[in-house]
Motif scaffolding. Sequence first.
Motif, mmCIF file in Angstrom:
data_model
loop_
_atom_site.group_PDB
_atom_site.id
_atom_site.type_symbol
_atom_site.label_atom_id
_atom_site.label_comp_id
_atom_site.label_asym_id
_atom_site.label_seq_id
_atom_site.Cartn_x
_atom_site.Cartn_y
_atom_site.Cartn_z
ATOM 1 N N UNK B 431 0.852 -1.184 0.000
ATOM 2 C CA UNK B 431 0.000 0.000 0.000
ATOM 3 C C UNK B 431 0.890 1.236 0.000
ATOM 4 N N UNK B 432 0.797 2.016 -1.060
ATOM 5 C CA UNK B 432 1.476 3.307 -1.087
ATOM 6 C C UNK B 432 0.405 4.354 -0.824
ATOM 7 N N UNK B 433 0.407 4.890 0.373
ATOM 8 C CA UNK B 433 -0.652 5.813 0.766
ATOM 9 C C UNK B 433 -0.239 7.247 0.466
ATOM 10 N N UNK B 434 -1.187 8.124 0.584
ATOM 11 C CA UNK B 434 -1.034 9.485 0.114
ATOM 12 C C UNK B 434 -1.200 10.436 1.291
ATOM 13 N N UNK B 435 -0.303 11.395 1.380
ATOM 14 C CA UNK B 435 -0.299 12.343 2.490
ATOM 15 C C UNK B 435 -0.383 13.753 1.913
ATOM 16 N N UNK B 436 -1.578 14.339 1.850
ATOM 17 C CA UNK B 436 -1.697 15.690 1.290
ATOM 18 C C UNK B 436 -1.323 16.728 2.339
ATOM 19 N N UNK B 437 -0.517 17.704 1.948
ATOM 20 C CA UNK B 437 -0.065 18.722 2.907
ATOM 21 C C UNK B 437 0.120 20.053 2.191
ATOM 22 N N UNK B 438 0.412 21.075 2.973
ATOM 23 C CA UNK B 438 0.661 22.404 2.406
ATOM 24 C C UNK B 438 2.065 22.859 2.768
ATOM 25 N N UNK B 439 2.633 23.684 1.884
ATOM 26 C CA UNK B 439 3.968 24.224 2.122
ATOM 27 C C UNK B 439 3.977 25.672 1.654
ATOM 28 N N UNK B 440 4.542 26.545 2.474
ATOM 29 C CA UNK B 440 4.648 27.973 2.108
ATOM 30 C C UNK B 440 5.348 28.119 0.758
ATOM 31 N N UNK B 441 4.806 28.976 -0.097
ATOM 32 C CA UNK B 441 5.345 29.103 -1.454
ATOM 33 C C UNK B 441 6.806 29.557 -1.490
ATOM 34 N N UNK B 442 7.201 30.357 -0.478
ATOM 35 C CA UNK B 442 8.571 30.888 -0.546
ATOM 36 C C UNK B 442 9.649 29.879 -0.132
ATOM 37 N N UNK B 443 9.244 28.644 0.231
ATOM 38 C CA UNK B 443 10.246 27.656 0.646
ATOM 39 C C UNK B 443 10.809 26.858 -0.543
ATOM 40 N N UNK B 444 10.139 26.874 -1.657
ATOM 41 C CA UNK B 444 10.648 26.160 -2.847
ATOM 42 C C UNK B 444 10.484 27.045 -4.080
ATOM 43 N N UNK B 445 11.370 26.843 -5.049
ATOM 44 C CA UNK B 445 11.171 27.597 -6.284
ATOM 45 C C UNK B 445 11.371 26.696 -7.496
ATOM 46 N N UNK B 446 10.483 26.833 -8.480
ATOM 47 C CA UNK B 446 10.591 26.022 -9.687
ATOM 48 C C UNK B 446 11.811 26.412 -10.525
ATOM 49 N N UNK B 447 12.323 25.454 -11.256
ATOM 50 C CA UNK B 447 13.469 25.703 -12.132
ATOM 51 C C UNK B 447 13.117 25.318 -13.564
ATOM 52 N N UNK B 448 13.690 26.059 -14.509
ATOM 53 C CA UNK B 448 13.431 25.789 -15.922
ATOM 54 C C UNK B 448 14.763 25.674 -16.640
ATOM 55 N N UNK B 449 14.916 24.629 -17.440
ATOM 56 C CA UNK B 449 16.126 24.458 -18.242
ATOM 57 C C UNK B 449 15.714 24.198 -19.681
ATOM 58 N N UNK B 450 16.168 25.059 -20.598
ATOM 59 C CA UNK B 450 15.832 24.876 -22.012
ATOM 60 C C UNK B 450 17.101 24.571 -22.804
#
Lengths: 110, 454
Positions: B431-450
């Motif tokens: 069983x791989x169960x699911x844990x939904x949670x929230x995280x402040x937006x300023x703690x992670x930032x998306x990265x883009x590589x082209x």
Amino acid sequence: MKIPLLKLAHARSGDKGDTANVGIIALKPEYYEILKEKVTVEKVKAHYGDMVKGKIERFEMPNIGAINFLLHNALGGGGTLTLKHDAQGKTYSTSFLRMEIEVDDNLQID
Amino acid sequence: MKKYIRIASGQGYWGDRFDAPLDQVKEGPIDYLVMDYLAEVTMSIMQKQKSRDPNLGYAKDFIPLMKQLLPLLVEKKVKLITNAGGVNPVGCMIAVRNIAEQMGYSGLKIAAVYGDDILNQLDPLIASGNEMKNMETGEPLQKIRRTVSSANVYFGARPVVKALEQGAQIIVTGRVTDTGISLAPMIHEFGWEWDDWNKLAAGVIGGHINECGAQASGGNFLAGWKEVPRMERIGFPIVEAYPDGSLIITKHESLGGLVSERTVKEQLVYELGNPAEYITPDVVADFTSIRLEQEAENRVRVYDIKGYPDTEFYKVSISYFDGYTCIGQLTYAWPEALEKAQKADDIIRKRIEYLGLTFDDIHTEYLGYNACHGSTAPPIKDPNEVVFLIGVRGHDKQMMQKFANEIVPLVLTGPPTVTGFGGGRPRVRDVIAYWPALLKKDTVSPKVLTIEVV
């Protein structure tokens, strides 16, 4: 007279964790008022009995003639935990529409 | 600025009809193709694959599909946005680049959107006060920290828009929302501002209509499934988006399927919570504002959409190991099929007790009788056959296996006229169960590589 909701509405259901959502949609604009009046939280609770173990939430969407229901603790734990054959609550749509409601004898139904 | 853009759904989930994306590009004009691959469990499987081979961890069958799709995308100048990158978008991008190089598409730009995978940052995040409490139970993540197998932030349209600005024609992402991949092209093409909430909400609703593939264009359609033309070549939905934030939902005329107010309404309510607050990373969309109008055959106008400012949180999808399940089944035939199945259930439950097995849950259903509709279904008198299903869930693997061994012996030791045991012992599954949670937006930032194919 008593008729099943299936005569007045269509529906789609799905899951969010252990919660099943059922959106019921009036087949004709004039049926929406009937759904609004007759399909109450109490009525849904009585219809499902033990199948829904948690609370029931109800949200009206007059813009599309629909009512969205959230049936909490209705999927045996939900997701990958559940032992239910209908793990994602896909068939709650039509079990919901089995519900019988009292309508005016003169109501026009196709 | 273009008068409108056509964003086509190519896939509703990983495993959807393989030729749908090809048909979307071949059978008529589109500007963008969007394909959703990810579910919570998928991320965990991909994380496992990546731990065995660091080059893997994305949707593997996306690569052979790209061999067929890429020539069409290049010829028709269609851009592709997909979250097939899973837990290794950069690896996926490189695999696509290799194909493009072999095929000689020099100059083609491919982008990866990543930074959503926070599996290796969980401990520092927790240490700095991000509890990532379960949104349903309120428990802190620390409780199951040791069993976590994947953790990904849901990014919205922003990094995808950035990749489009960099000129990418193919964009593979990690955990970007299903709605974000449809919203991004609208922002990019029409120059919508990040606080133009009504327009952003329109894009999200377009994305919600696209995200389950043919479910908006005649698939799984309760109000008239018999009237849906040519389901064997069902046309997946196309969102024709206009700069003012109105949409036309349509499909290619040459394909089957149906787009009507009713098919669109059924998809609108699918997996919906509070309709007034449909929360995404970019905007909170109000589904009670949407207006629909059948404009022509297979063309439904969606307009008047309202939206509200986004929240300060990202949603996080965390998966973790939580024991095992095992579900056994046997088929009993007429006469007294239900009674036989009920007797089998009684025997199995007594065997569980006799053998001293304990489980977190034991669950029985009678398929063909009332497995789907439970107590809302009326009784059937003497059904022709009934499938007996019994499942258990627990954390002791040996007990699970002992249960699995108990099903087939019923064929010779239990009630008569039983079949359907061809598969042998049922499998014990993790069983791989699911844990939904929230995280402040300023703690992670998306990265883009082209990158550009040489």
